[in-house]
Design an enzyme around this catalytic site. Structure first.
Site, PDB file in Angstrom:
ATOM      1  CB  SER A  17      -0.973  -0.005   1.176  1.00 53.30           C
ATOM      2  OG  SER A  17      -1.955  -1.006   1.015  1.00 53.30           O
ATOM      3  CE  LYS A  66      -9.704  -5.397   5.044  1.00 56.91           C
ATOM      4  NZ  LYS A  66     -10.071  -5.979   3.729  1.00 56.91           N
ATOM      5  NE  ARG A 151     -12.660 -24.241   4.289  1.00 56.21           N
ATOM      6  CZ  ARG A 151     -11.595 -23.913   5.002  1.00 56.21           C
ATOM      7  NH1 ARG A 151     -10.721 -24.852   5.346  1.00 56.21           N
ATOM      8  NH2 ARG A 151     -11.387 -22.669   5.379  1.00 56.21           N
ATOM      9  N   GLY A 239      -5.480 -11.374  -7.423  1.00 60.28           N
ATOM     10  CA  GLY A 239      -6.136 -10.231  -6.802  1.00 60.28           C
ATOM     11  C   GLY A 239      -5.334  -8.953  -6.747  1.00 60.28           C
TER      12      GLY A 239
END
Length: 276
Positions: A17, A66, A151, A239
């Site tokens: 970042s 987060k 899962r 990603g």
């Protein structure tokens, strides 16, 4: 005076970042300082409050903080509220903290860049954790027909129920997915790759599918992408583009300008030794 930003996480030394945001700032000759900060797993909130008290303008938040950052904010966006997690905080003029989750916008922007964001396509998402939660709203608003498979099946069911009012979404167990027709897009949103693992799927599900792994690695060699290549998949992506795009939306929230991502993504790929 340079505006102050940082990314907070634990671990954090691997973060790209700071490099990404400095490249963004250079596009418009802006002066910013952007650091990588190691969050304390006990005292994270105290650290973050002190960082803003010392004059910071905004922060990015990564694992495992987060949800805690979301709870610390005074106001938040709808996507942040639905995800129950924030990856971006901004100090408002009145001193309050505004929280956003740019993961979903960044993910959809990367799909659009790849020309993979096609309305009414069938999308399989593997995983029902925080990353999935963060991208579901923009995917559904983009008219994607989403199937969740996890899962722990009940987690996928609960997530599908939570987002049902926003679009076409269902949960299918991994044992039942073998009976499903091929998907147009398969997304790996699990963290299994961090331990070298992946969820194996029946070969027929890949017949006409593009594959996106939210993890990233040099030469796109994540465990899941290594696996899907053995299944004959030729359209795949890791990603890294999502990382750059979500960072761009964070930068826009702070600085009022959406930076261009293509050259930044190319520079990152080159730095990581990407060979076509």
């Amino acid at each position: 005076m340079a505006r102050q930003y940082a990314v907070w996480g634990n671990p954090i030394a691997h973060s790209k970042s700071p490099y990404i945001h400095q490249l963004f700032a250079q596009q418009s000759n802006r002066r910013i300082e952007y650091a990588a900060k190691l969050g304390d797993k006990i005292a994270f909130e105290k650290q973050l409050v002190q960082f803003f008290t010392d004059g910071a303008n905004g922060v990015n938040i990564t694992s495992p903080f987060k949800a805690r950052a979301f709870r610390l904010a005074d106001v938040c966006s709808e996507s942040c509220l639905l995800a129950g997690a924030a990856n971006t905080l901004k100090r408002l003029d009145d001193g309050r903290l505004f929280a956003d989750n740019t993961d979903g916008k960044g993910f959809c922007a990367d799909l659009a860049r790849l020309e993979w964001l096609i309305p009414e396509q069938r999308v399989l998402i593997l995983g029902a954790g925080g990353v999935t939660k963060g991208v579901l709203l923009p995917l559904l608003l983009a008219k994607q027909k989403v199937t969740l498979s996890n899962r722990t099946h009940i987690k996928a069911v609960e997530l599908a129920q939570q987002f049902a009012k926003y679009g076409d979404i269902q949960a299918v167990s991994l044992s039942e997915i073998v009976q499903h027709p091929p998907f147009d897009l398969i997304i790996n949103a699990t963290s299994l790759g961090l331990q070298g693992g992946y969820i194996a799927l029946p070969n027929h599900l890949f017949e006409k599918s593009a594959v996106y792994d939210m993890e990233y690695a040099s030469n796109m060699c994540t465990p899941f992408l290594n696996y899907v290549r053995t299944q004959g998949v030729t359209r795949y992506q890791d990603g890294l583009g999502m990382l750059v795009n979500q960072a761009a939306f964070s930068f826009q929230l702070w600085e009022g300008e959406l930076p261009k991502v293509e050259n930044v993504l190319k520079q990152l790929r080159a730095e990581m030794g990407y060979v076509k």
